[in-house]
Enzyme design. Structure first.
Site, PDB file in Angstrom:
ATOM      1  N   ASN A   1      -5.728   7.999   3.358  1.00  0.00           N
ATOM      2  CA  ASN A   1      -6.494   8.924   4.485  1.00  0.00           C
ATOM      3  C   ASN A   1      -6.338   7.904   5.781  1.00  0.00           C
ATOM      4  O   ASN A   1      -6.572   7.941   7.354  1.00  0.00           O
ATOM      5  CB  ASN A   1      -7.001  10.103   4.655  1.00  0.00           C
ATOM      6  CG  ASN A   1      -8.388   9.767   3.467  1.00  0.00           C
ATOM      7  OD1 ASN A   1      -8.216   8.626   2.591  1.00  0.00           O
ATOM      8  ND2 ASN A   1      -9.505  10.514   3.393  1.00  0.00           N
TER       9      ASN A   1
ATOM     10  N   CYS B   1     -12.520  12.641   3.034  1.00  0.00           N
ATOM     11  CA  CYS B   1     -13.660  13.292   2.394  1.00  0.00           C
ATOM     12  C   CYS B   1     -15.408  13.980   2.103  1.00  0.00           C
ATOM     13  O   CYS B   1     -16.175  13.945   1.371  1.00  0.00           O
ATOM     14  CB  CYS B   1     -14.032  12.643   0.584  1.00  0.00           C
ATOM     15  SG  CYS B   1     -14.433  10.938   1.434  1.00  0.00           S
TER      16      CYS B   1
ATOM     17  N   LEU C   1      -5.717   2.807  -3.331  1.00  0.00           N
ATOM     18  CA  LEU C   1      -6.151   2.833  -1.794  1.00  0.00           C
ATOM     19  C   LEU C   1      -5.804   4.222  -1.986  1.00  0.00           C
ATOM     20  O   LEU C   1      -4.374   4.484  -2.060  1.00  0.00           O
ATOM     21  CB  LEU C   1      -5.304   2.219  -1.310  1.00  0.00           C
ATOM     22  CG  LEU C   1      -5.929   0.776  -0.444  1.00  0.00           C
ATOM     23  CD1 LEU C   1      -5.047  -0.081   0.144  1.00  0.00           C
ATOM     24  CD2 LEU C   1      -7.094   0.839  -0.655  1.00  0.00           C
TER      25      LEU C   1
ATOM     26  N   GLU D   1     -14.654   6.059  -6.006  1.00  0.00           N
ATOM     27  CA  GLU D   1     -14.756   7.237  -4.520  1.00  0.00           C
ATOM     28  C   GLU D   1     -13.613   8.316  -5.057  1.00  0.00           C
ATOM     29  O   GLU D   1     -12.957   8.077  -3.933  1.00  0.00           O
ATOM     30  CB  GLU D   1     -14.814   6.885  -3.224  1.00  0.00           C
ATOM     31  CG  GLU D   1     -15.382   8.176  -1.678  1.00  0.00           C
ATOM     32  CD  GLU D   1     -15.147   7.009  -0.730  1.00  0.00           C
ATOM     33  OE1 GLU D   1     -15.244   7.751   0.112  1.00  0.00           O
ATOM     34  OE2 GLU D   1     -14.874   6.176  -0.712  1.00  0.00           O
TER      35      GLU D   1
ATOM     36  N   GLU E   1       1.582   5.548  -1.702  1.00  0.00           N
ATOM     37  CA  GLU E   1       3.046   5.427  -1.770  1.00  0.00           C
ATOM     38  C   GLU E   1       3.471   6.347  -0.516  1.00  0.00           C
ATOM     39  O   GLU E   1       4.351   6.232  -0.249  1.00  0.00           O
ATOM     40  CB  GLU E   1       3.483   6.393  -3.135  1.00  0.00           C
ATOM     41  CG  GLU E   1       2.959   7.106  -3.532  1.00  0.00           C
ATOM     42  CD  GLU E   1       2.080   7.353  -4.073  1.00  0.00           C
ATOM     43  OE1 GLU E   1       2.060   8.158  -5.163  1.00  0.00           O
ATOM     44  OE2 GLU E   1       1.116   6.392  -4.761  1.00  0.00           O
TER      45      GLU E   1
ATOM     46  N   PRO F   1      -1.263   0.166  -2.500  1.00  0.00           N
ATOM     47  CA  PRO F   1      -1.249   1.030  -1.422  1.00  0.00           C
ATOM     48  C   PRO F   1      -0.963   2.332  -1.495  1.00  0.00           C
ATOM     49  O   PRO F   1      -0.422   2.744  -2.686  1.00  0.00           O
ATOM     50  CB  PRO F   1      -0.992   0.600  -0.203  1.00  0.00           C
ATOM     51  CG  PRO F   1       0.471  -0.584  -0.987  1.00  0.00           C
ATOM     52  CD  PRO F   1      -0.499  -1.363  -2.576  1.00  0.00           C
TER      53      PRO F   1
END
Length: 478
Positions: free
Chosen positions: A151, A283, A148, A249, A177, A175
């Site tokens: 943002n 993004c 992950l 992505e 950090e 996730p």
């Protein structure tokens, strides 16, 4: 969040103690919020083993049953929405209103993907042989590693988990950090349901350690990653020996084209929204503007006024803000350096252009730069901050050529009253998405994907769902 919590890895429906060595701080004021573990190699192995053990029996359940678990989790998210939104704002810095949107959208996304349980489709193909049938089946890949970004950290849990689980995969989440708290709180909600052990697991740590172990592991069948191009390249290298399927992505440098016939009020409002949302740390938001010369002065004046009116600060200390801080000091330094470089090359600061004096925290002024050229780094490299560089163009031909002259290809936008110009742009802009007369923000039923260095594969909708499957063709001769 007032209590400092030491979180634990979530493996096979149990919270497993680890060394809570990673500090999580509020980017608006640098206050310590929590500590999370740097998962050991044994923890990562245990999470993958738990996911592999659970996968076959999970896939054997009817899809509608798997979907029922997603709905249970969605209900838990809604029941805890306000608490979760405050946690996201505290650790990531987005304004509370946007955090609430993220939480609610996450719950809706879980329900949306659950709806696909009765819509998973194969195909029946015509054979060249008499008495033969050809069936194309869609089957789960196995174990997914979901890595992950920071943002939109909460929504990205669902974006990776929901399609994985409804199609019969199990998942191990890592996730960022920078923002792991919300993911562990999500795991707590999962633990309150009866989701079978090993279907959903969370291990935290850095990309160099935990991330690398996940992406180089032969027990992972799909790596779904959202983040930077540099990290995406390293993931590809780590996955190469195992030929692991990738869904990446990566970055974006979205162009916004403003033509002379555009509704300037609409364009200014949409481009501003697309630039300051999440402090520009998205993004797919507008990262560069190409405005037709006939309306350039008017547009620049209006967009500068709009950006200058942006209210920003500590989202938990002030009400009704438009944006919060950048994620950390490195991000603040990068944005400041990019603006300095651009002005050194001749760009003009119309508004903003400096680190904001907001006391503690990583705040940068909403900034508009005019007089930018296509050779400037600020027009070519991802800013990821509240800075909008503008270049004047003569016509649509030049705008499209400059827009396509990029190593990125995620999103784009155009503002015009001309249907012909809009349709031409939609055909000629070489991007995964084009937004016409609206801000850059995708729908869950669409397909969020890019070209070039913006990634491989995509997310959302039917096409995103099938990224989590492989095809099995069966020939039956009667």
């Amino acid at each position: 969040m007032n209590e400092i919590i030491d979180y634990q890895n979530f493996i096979a429906n149990a919270f497993v103690p680890g060394d809570p060595s990673i500090e999580v701080r509020n980017p608006a004021n640098d206050r310590l919020l929590a500590r999370v573990p740097e998962a050991s190699g044994e923890h990562v192995e245990a999470a993958i083993a738990a996911a592999r053990k659970a996968q076959k029996s999970w896939a054997a359940r009817p899809a509608i049953e798997r979907a029922g678990y997603l709905r249970k989790i969605a209900s838990k998210v809604r029941d805890n929405a306000e608490r979760l939104a405050h946690i996201i704002t505290a650790e990531q810095g987005k304004v509370l209103g946007l955090a609430r949107v993220e939480v609610n959208f996450t719950a809706d996304y879980l329900d949306y993907m659950a709806e696909w349980a009765r819509r998973l489709e194969g195909e029946v193909l015509t054979s060249d042989r008499v008495g033969e049938s050809i069936f194309l089946l869609r089957k789960p890949l196995g174990v997914v590693a979901g890595i992950l970004p920071w943002n939109f950290p909460f929504f990205l849990i669902a974006r990776k988990m929901a399609p994985a689980l409804v199609t019969g995969n199990t998942i191990v989440i890592k996730p960022s950090e920078e923002t792991p708290i919300n993911c562990f709180e999500f795991a707590r909600l999962v633990a309150e349901t009866d989701l079978p052990a090993g279907v959903f697991n969370v291990v935290s740590g850095t990309g160099a350690t935990v991330g690398h172990q996940l992406t180089s592991h032969a027990g992972i069948d799909l790596i779904s990653f959202t983040g930077s191009v540099g990290t995406g390249s390293r993931i590809m290298a780590a996955a190469a020996p195992n030929i692991t399927k990738l869904n990446l992505e990566l970055g974006g440098k979205a162009p916004a084209i403003v033509l002379a016939d555009a509704d300037l009020e609409l364009a200014v409002k949409a481009v501003t929204a697309s630039r300051v949302i999440n402090t520009g740390q998205v993004c797919n938001c507008a990262e560069r503007v190409y405005v037709e010369r006939k309306v350039a002065d008017q547009f620049i004046e209006q967009i500068a006024a709009s950006m200058a009116a942006t209210r920003y600060g500590d989202p938990l200390a002030e009400d009704d803000l438009d944006m919060g801080p950048l994620i950390n000091q490195a991000a603040l330094d990068k944005v400041a350096q990019m603006v300095k470089s651009a002005t050194g090359q001749g760009a003009e600061v119309v508004t903003g252009g400096a680190v904001a004096d907001k006391g503690q925290g990583f705040h940068y002024q909403p900034t508009v730069l005019a007089g930018c050229g296509s050779d400037m780094a600020i027009m070519r490299q991802e800013i990821f901050g509240p800075v909008l560089p503008i270049q004047i163009v003569e016509d649509l031909d030049e705008a499209i050529a400059l827009a396509n002259d990029s190593e990125y290809g995620l999103t784009s936008s155009i503002y015009t009253r001309s249907l012909s110009a809009a349709m031409r742009a939609s055909h000629e802009l070489d991007f995964g998405e084009t937004y016409i007369n609206r801000e850059n923000f995708e729908a869950m039923q669409g397909f969020h994907a890019g070209t070039r260095k913006s990634g491989i594969g995509g997310a959302d909708g039917k096409h995103g769902l099938y990224e989590y499957t492989h095809t099995h063709v069966v020939y039956i001769q009667i």
